[in-house]
Design an enzyme around this catalytic site. Structure first.
Site, PDB file in Angstrom:
ATOM      1  CG  HIS A 102     -24.691  49.588   1.997  1.00 16.48           C
ATOM      2  ND1 HIS A 102     -24.327  50.097   3.369  1.00 16.48           N
ATOM      3  CD2 HIS A 102     -25.944  49.577   1.891  1.00 16.48           C
ATOM      4  CE1 HIS A 102     -25.582  50.226   3.759  1.00 16.48           C
ATOM      5  NE2 HIS A 102     -26.565  49.808   3.189  1.00 16.48           N
ATOM      6  CG  HIS A 104     -29.412  48.825  -1.069  1.00 23.04           C
ATOM      7  ND1 HIS A 104     -29.735  47.751  -0.215  1.00 23.04           N
ATOM      8  CD2 HIS A 104     -29.254  49.809  -0.377  1.00 23.04           C
ATOM      9  CE1 HIS A 104     -30.034  48.006   0.830  1.00 23.04           C
ATOM     10  NE2 HIS A 104     -29.469  49.306   0.946  1.00 23.04           N
TER      11      HIS A 104
END
Ligand code: AMP
Length: 138
Positions: A102, A104
């Site tokens: 992922h 951010h």
């Protein structure tokens, strides 16, 4: 590291856990971080099973960066943030806590200090309008 199909983001992708989605396409999903470090803190993930940047296919990596660029622009616009930080952690030693790749997206303002990770789960009443604001800026 083997991919754990029951990690939190895999469960979010399967619709087993709630999310505040801001963008989705065939290869990626963007949704709010439930413990925001700053207002507008958003995560972008590939739909493909990948723990770190070293595990994702070139197509998945390209799609994830494209979505990150698109959603980051919307976050920046929605919160009129002069700065915009991206972060991506690989491995527990680097601070990665969810074993699904992922990125951010963090709006940044001068003088507003932040921790990379939030500590408090935000109320749905707070997160819902934040997601709406980002979707409107896409
Ligand atoms: P990292 O430490 O880079 O692996 O970041 C994982 C992020 O996922 C943290 O910032 C958490 O606040 C966030 N997170 C954990 N559970 C959820 C969830 N159910 N929905 C949205 N974000 C989450």
């Amino acid at each position: 590291m083997a991919y754990d199909p029951n990690n939190i983001f895999a469960r979010i992708l399967r619709g087993e856990l709630p999310k505040f989605a801001v963008y989705e396409d065939d290869l990626t999903l963007a949704f709010l971080d439930i413990m925001p470090a700053t207002e507008g803190h958003t995560l972008v993930i590939p739909k493909e099973q990948a723990v770190t940047i070293f595990d994702v296919s070139p197509e998945g990596a390209a799609a994830t960066i494209r979505t990150t660029q698109k959603v980051a622009a919307a976050v920046k616009k929605a919160f009129a943030s002069p700065g915009l930080m991206l972060a991506q952690l690989n491995g527990a030693e680097a601070g990665q806590s969810v074993p699904h790749l992922h990125f951010h997206i963090l709006p940044r303002f001068q003088g507003l200090d932040m921790k990379l990770h939030g500590r408090t789960v935000a109320d749905a009443k707070v997160l819902a309008p934040v997601a709406e604001k980002i979707r409107a800026a896409l």
